[in-house]
Design a protein around this motif. Structure first.
Motif, short mmCIF file in Angstrom:
data_model
loop_
_atom_site.label_atom_id
_atom_site.label_comp_id
_atom_site.label_asym_id
_atom_site.label_seq_id
_atom_site.Cartn_x
_atom_site.Cartn_y
_atom_site.Cartn_z
N ALA A 1 0.66 -1.04 0.17
CA ALA A 1 -0.25 -0.09 -0.04
C ALA A 1 0.74 1.01 0.26
CB ALA A 1 -1.20 -0.54 1.18
N ARG A 2 1.97 1.26 1.06
CA ARG A 2 2.43 2.55 0.83
C ARG A 2 3.92 2.74 0.54
NH1 ARG A 2 2.80 4.61 6.14
NH2 ARG A 2 2.83 2.98 6.92
N PRO A 3 4.45 1.85 -0.53
CA PRO A 3 6.02 1.88 -1.06
C PRO A 3 7.03 1.95 -0.38
CG PRO A 3 4.48 1.20 -2.85
CD PRO A 3 3.76 1.85 -2.23
N ALA A 4 7.14 3.79 -1.23
CA ALA A 4 7.62 4.57 -0.19
C ALA A 4 8.52 4.41 1.39
CB ALA A 4 7.72 6.01 -0.51
N GLY A 5 9.00 4.58 1.76
CA GLY A 5 9.88 3.78 3.13
C GLY A 5 9.48 2.62 3.73
N LEU B 1 -4.36 -4.09 8.15
CA LEU B 1 -3.40 -4.90 7.06
C LEU B 1 -3.93 -4.78 5.72
CD1 LEU B 1 -3.50 -8.74 9.63
CD2 LEU B 1 -2.07 -6.30 9.20
N HIS B 2 -4.22 -4.28 5.38
CA HIS B 2 -4.55 -3.36 3.66
C HIS B 2 -5.56 -4.71 2.98
CE1 HIS B 2 -2.51 0.10 4.79
NE2 HIS B 2 -1.33 -0.63 4.94
N ALA B 3 -6.79 -5.30 3.94
CA ALA B 3 -7.03 -6.89 2.41
C ALA B 3 -7.84 -6.14 1.15
CB ALA B 3 -8.12 -6.88 3.38
#
Length: 360
Positions: free
Chosen positions: A41-45, A133-135
């Protein structure tokens, strides 16, 4: 098969310690899966978050090694060589037993993770886990299995390395690790001072500090033993001091790791650490910190059990000479108090230096 038979035939207390290893492995595996889902969901970092998630993995591996050391099934006994169970085979048995316990924990972590996401049946807790958990995003199956395999593989490799057969008198003096430990801790503080907030240098600096304290731990325990028996010691202080010096190589590294955990907790609770670079895993930062602290404390307690087992002959000899049991128990309490006092003071000092480095 031999490792499984030895596991089934162990005493309840040994089985309990293995279950604790499986529980720690489940917690570490769940955190790794959380970082993976968060990265989708948030590839950055995502790379610094993965580095932070490896800290519970390292603590779990250390705890697994300590449990394997105290396992009666891994100790050389008379007659086992004739049955093909020499030191090398026993080391492999210990590694396999550790891998089985950690694999069980990883499987439980995967089942709990998928259940909270709603991938198995329904959405528990009103869907709160699904949001966390970004289902809504697919979970990379290959990456998830690879991360889960890290826990048993790392723990088994660490167990095999720690229990490998060594030649006699292969150990070094406890004080030899102090200069290296101080140097690594100084490098870690320098990395924190020049690190970019949220970058990979922050977990790397904290790891260097933890490794430095672990290397310096045996020397710290040996110094505690020297101070306890300084200036005309009586029987009690002599027993406590000599016991600390003897146990320093075994208790020093777990003590150093627990000191590092305490220093990190004090830094995170300080005004400079709250909400800053030492809280990188979002809502799971506190559970991750609790897992690391419990693993570090469990490792120290398990090492103390191992030390007690190693000193059983000395204890029986002293009892045979008429030494009262209260004296032996008081000496053990004095050893524990000296170690805790030294760890508390060192942890507070490292926390102050870490806070200064983070505020730079």
């Amino acid at each position: 098969m031999l490792a499984l038979r030895l596991v089934r035939g162990s005493r309840p207390l040994v089985q309990l310690r293995r279950l604790l290893v499986a529980a720690a492995s489940a917690g570490s595996g769940f955190l790794l899966l959380y970082v993976l889902a968060d990265a989708t969901a948030r590839p950055a970092g995502s790379f610094p978050r993965l580095l932070w998630a490896l800290v519970p993995l390292a603590a779990t591996a250390q705890f697994a090694v300590a449990v394997a050391r105290t396992d009666p099934a891994t100790r050389p006994r008379d007659g086992l060589d004739a049955a093909g169970l020499g030191p090398v085979r026993l080391t492999l048995v210990a590694a396999v037993s550790t891998a089985v316990a950690c694999a069980l924990g990883s499987a439980l972590a995967l089942a709990a993770f998928l259940h909270l996401r709603g991938d198995l049946a329904g959405l528990p807790f009103d869907g709160a886990g699904a949001r966390l958990l970004h289902a809504g995003r697919p979970l990379p199956v290959a990456a998830a299995l690879t991360l889960l395999a890290l826990v048993p593989l790392t723990a088994a490799a660490a167990t095999a390395l720690a229990l490998r057969p060594r030649p006699p008198h292969a150990g070094l003096a406890p004080q030899t690790g102090v200069p290296w430990g101080v140097a690594l801790a100084a490098c870690g503080l320098a990395a924190l001072a020049y690190a970019r907030p949220g970058g990979a240098a922050v977990p790397a600096g904290c790891a260097l500090i933890a490794v430095g304290l672990a290397l310096a731990g045996p020397g710290l325990a040996y110094a505690c033993g020297t101070l306890v028996q300084a200036v005309r010691p009586g029987l009690l202080r002599l027993l406590a001091g000599r016991g600390l010096q003897e146990e320093a190589p075994r208790l020093g590294r777990p003590l150093g790791v627990l000191t590092a955990v305490g220093a990190a907790a004090l830094t995170a609770l300080s005004p400079h650490g709250q909400g800053g670079p030492l809280t990188p895993l979002g809502p799971l930062t506190v559970p991750a910190a609790a897992l690391v602290a419990l693993c570090a404390a469990g490792t120290l307690l398990t090492s103390a059990v191992e030390s007690r087992q190693a000193r059983s002959a000395s204890r029986e000899a002293l009892a045979g000479l008429g030494t009262p049991g209260t004296v032996l128990r008081t000496a053990a309490a004095l050893r524990a108090a000296a170690l805790l006092a030294a760890a508390a003071g060192l942890g507070w000092g490292v926390a102050q230096l870490t806070s200064l480095a983070l505020t730079r």
